[in-house]
Write a protein that holds these residues in place. Structure first.
Motif, PDB file in Angstrom:
ATOM      1  N   ARG A 103      22.415  26.612  79.500  1.00 28.24           N
ATOM      2  CA  ARG A 103      21.323  27.150  78.687  1.00 28.24           C
ATOM      3  C   ARG A 103      21.401  28.667  78.618  1.00 28.24           C
ATOM      4  O   ARG A 103      21.230  29.263  77.551  1.00 28.24           O
ATOM      5  CB  ARG A 103      19.984  26.691  79.280  1.00 28.24           C
ATOM      6  CG  ARG A 103      18.819  26.919  78.375  1.00 28.24           C
ATOM      7  CD  ARG A 103      17.546  26.254  78.855  1.00 28.24           C
ATOM      8  NE  ARG A 103      17.246  26.548  80.241  1.00 28.24           N
ATOM      9  CZ  ARG A 103      17.206  25.637  81.213  1.00 28.24           C
ATOM     10  NH1 ARG A 103      17.449  24.380  80.957  1.00 28.24           N
ATOM     11  NH2 ARG A 103      16.909  25.976  82.453  1.00 28.24           N
ATOM     12  N   ASP A 120      24.455  29.638  76.422  1.00 29.43           N
ATOM     13  CA  ASP A 120      24.175  29.326  75.015  1.00 29.43           C
ATOM     14  C   ASP A 120      23.248  30.366  74.400  1.00 29.43           C
ATOM     15  O   ASP A 120      23.430  30.787  73.261  1.00 29.43           O
ATOM     16  CB  ASP A 120      23.556  27.937  74.876  1.00 29.43           C
ATOM     17  CG  ASP A 120      24.562  26.827  75.073  1.00 29.43           C
ATOM     18  OD1 ASP A 120      25.776  27.111  75.086  1.00 29.43           O
ATOM     19  OD2 ASP A 120      24.136  25.666  75.227  1.00 29.43           O
ATOM     20  N   LYS A 121      22.240  30.782  75.164  1.00 26.65           N
ATOM     21  CA  LYS A 121      21.296  31.764  74.657  1.00 26.65           C
ATOM     22  C   LYS A 121      21.988  33.112  74.437  1.00 26.65           C
ATOM     23  O   LYS A 121      21.756  33.791  73.434  1.00 26.65           O
ATOM     24  CB  LYS A 121      20.136  31.912  75.638  1.00 26.65           C
ATOM     25  CG  LYS A 121      18.906  32.508  75.040  1.00 26.65           C
ATOM     26  CD  LYS A 121      17.731  32.318  75.956  1.00 26.65           C
ATOM     27  CE  LYS A 121      16.452  32.676  75.260  1.00 26.65           C
ATOM     28  NZ  LYS A 121      15.296  32.515  76.114  1.00 26.65           N
ATOM     29  N   ARG A 153      25.190  33.527  73.814  1.00 23.42           N
ATOM     30  CA  ARG A 153      26.073  33.358  72.657  1.00 23.42           C
ATOM     31  C   ARG A 153      25.279  33.501  71.360  1.00 23.42           C
ATOM     32  O   ARG A 153      25.720  34.154  70.410  1.00 23.42           O
ATOM     33  CB  ARG A 153      26.763  31.990  72.707  1.00 23.42           C
ATOM     34  CG  ARG A 153      27.828  31.903  73.787  1.00 23.42           C
ATOM     35  CD  ARG A 153      28.465  30.532  73.836  1.00 23.42           C
ATOM     36  NE  ARG A 153      29.237  30.312  72.630  1.00 23.42           N
ATOM     37  CZ  ARG A 153      29.171  29.208  71.886  1.00 23.42           C
ATOM     38  NH1 ARG A 153      28.393  28.217  72.221  1.00 23.42           N
ATOM     39  NH2 ARG A 153      29.910  29.093  70.815  1.00 23.42           N
ATOM     40  N   ALA A 154      24.094  32.902  71.311  1.00 26.56           N
ATOM     41  CA  ALA A 154      23.256  32.996  70.108  1.00 26.56           C
ATOM     42  C   ALA A 154      22.823  34.438  69.872  1.00 26.56           C
ATOM     43  O   ALA A 154      22.848  34.934  68.737  1.00 26.56           O
ATOM     44  CB  ALA A 154      22.034  32.094  70.252  1.00 26.56           C
ATOM     45  N   ARG A 155      22.446  35.114  70.935  1.00 27.28           N
ATOM     46  CA  ARG A 155      21.976  36.494  70.818  1.00 27.28           C
ATOM     47  C   ARG A 155      23.063  37.424  70.284  1.00 27.28           C
ATOM     48  O   ARG A 155      22.792  38.369  69.560  1.00 27.28           O
ATOM     49  CB  ARG A 155      21.503  36.974  72.186  1.00 27.28           C
ATOM     50  CG  ARG A 155      20.896  38.353  72.154  1.00 27.28           C
ATOM     51  CD  ARG A 155      20.202  38.717  73.442  1.00 27.28           C
ATOM     52  NE  ARG A 155      18.978  37.935  73.578  1.00 27.28           N
ATOM     53  CZ  ARG A 155      18.793  36.992  74.490  1.00 27.28           C
ATOM     54  NH1 ARG A 155      19.720  36.709  75.352  1.00 27.28           N
ATOM     55  NH2 ARG A 155      17.663  36.328  74.542  1.00 27.28           N
ATOM     56  N   SER A 215      27.363  31.847  68.026  1.00 24.15           N
ATOM     57  CA  SER A 215      27.125  30.423  67.776  1.00 24.15           C
ATOM     58  C   SER A 215      26.755  30.214  66.306  1.00 24.15           C
ATOM     59  O   SER A 215      26.307  31.140  65.627  1.00 24.15           O
ATOM     60  CB  SER A 215      26.007  29.894  68.676  1.00 24.15           C
ATOM     61  OG  SER A 215      24.801  30.550  68.394  1.00 24.15           O
ATOM     62  N   THR A 220      24.403  28.138  65.085  1.00 25.28           N
ATOM     63  CA  THR A 220      22.955  28.044  64.899  1.00 25.28           C
ATOM     64  C   THR A 220      22.256  28.661  66.100  1.00 25.28           C
ATOM     65  O   THR A 220      22.801  28.699  67.197  1.00 25.28           O
ATOM     66  CB  THR A 220      22.496  26.572  64.766  1.00 25.28           C
ATOM     67  OG1 THR A 220      22.854  25.881  65.969  1.00 25.28           O
ATOM     68  CG2 THR A 220      23.135  25.911  63.568  1.00 25.28           C
ATOM     69  N   SER A 221      21.035  29.145  65.873  1.00 24.00           N
ATOM     70  CA  SER A 221      20.253  29.706  66.975  1.00 24.00           C
ATOM     71  C   SER A 221      18.782  29.699  66.589  1.00 24.00           C
ATOM     72  O   SER A 221      18.428  29.792  65.418  1.00 24.00           O
ATOM     73  CB  SER A 221      20.705  31.123  67.296  1.00 24.00           C
ATOM     74  OG  SER A 221      20.503  31.969  66.184  1.00 24.00           O
ATOM     75  N   SER A 222      17.933  29.594  67.604  1.00 27.73           N
ATOM     76  CA  SER A 222      16.492  29.630  67.355  1.00 27.73           C
ATOM     77  C   SER A 222      16.030  31.084  67.297  1.00 27.73           C
ATOM     78  O   SER A 222      16.717  31.997  67.777  1.00 27.73           O
ATOM     79  CB  SER A 222      15.745  28.900  68.474  1.00 27.73           C
ATOM     80  OG  SER A 222      15.869  29.614  69.684  1.00 27.73           O
ATOM     81  N   SER A 246      15.824  32.499  70.773  1.00 32.06           N
ATOM     82  CA  SER A 246      17.123  32.856  71.353  1.00 32.06           C
ATOM     83  C   SER A 246      17.590  34.217  70.875  1.00 32.06           C
ATOM     84  O   SER A 246      18.188  34.979  71.631  1.00 32.06           O
ATOM     85  CB  SER A 246      18.182  31.824  70.975  1.00 32.06           C
ATOM     86  OG  SER A 246      17.960  30.624  71.640  1.00 32.06           O
ATOM     87  N   ARG A 247      17.313  34.537  69.632  1.00 24.93           N
ATOM     88  CA  ARG A 247      17.765  35.813  69.075  1.00 24.93           C
ATOM     89  C   ARG A 247      16.883  36.981  69.479  1.00 24.93           C
ATOM     90  O   ARG A 247      17.358  38.082  69.678  1.00 24.93           O
ATOM     91  CB  ARG A 247      17.808  35.734  67.551  1.00 24.93           C
ATOM     92  CG  ARG A 247      18.886  34.843  67.013  1.00 24.93           C
ATOM     93  CD  ARG A 247      18.952  34.910  65.500  1.00 24.93           C
ATOM     94  NE  ARG A 247      17.671  34.669  64.843  1.00 24.93           N
ATOM     95  CZ  ARG A 247      17.213  33.477  64.491  1.00 24.93           C
ATOM     96  NH1 ARG A 247      17.920  32.399  64.746  1.00 24.93           N
ATOM     97  NH2 ARG A 247      16.051  33.336  63.897  1.00 24.93           N
TER      98      ARG A 247
END
Length: 99
Positions: free
Chosen positions: A36, A39-40, A42-44, A48, A50-52, A55-56
């Protein structure tokens, strides 16, 4: 770790996993925490597909850990609580505060 991850993220995953195990988490739970966290990150950093929004826009895990290590754990952030309330479809969430 997901396939195609960079060596940096693989090292980060192993570091976070070891740290969680050292704190007494089970191997399975430590792996979940590490995945987790990575993944967060990577999104930031735009790594990735997709990201929420959370997360960003949320502070990085390293920054949060640094802040809480000196002042004690204060639980989840307001944004994290709001996102959970949104997922659960809680009425009146926009009027709520962290307490």
């Amino acid at each position: 770790m997901p396939r195609g991850s960079s060596p940096k993220r693989e090292r980060q995953y192993e570091h976070v996993k070891k740290s969680a195990e050292k704190r007494g988490e089970s191997e399975k739970r430590a792996a979940e925490i590490a995945a987790r966290t990575v993944d967060k990150e990577r999104a930031r950093h735009g790594e990735s597909r997709t990201s929420s929004r959370l997360s960003r826009e949320d502070m990085s895990s390293g920054e949060r850990g640094g802040r809480r290590s000196h002042s004690g754990a204060r639980g989840r952030t307001y944004d994290q609580l709001y996102e959970e309330a949104r997922r659960r479809n809680v009425e009146g969430r926009s009027q709520m505060n962290k307490e």
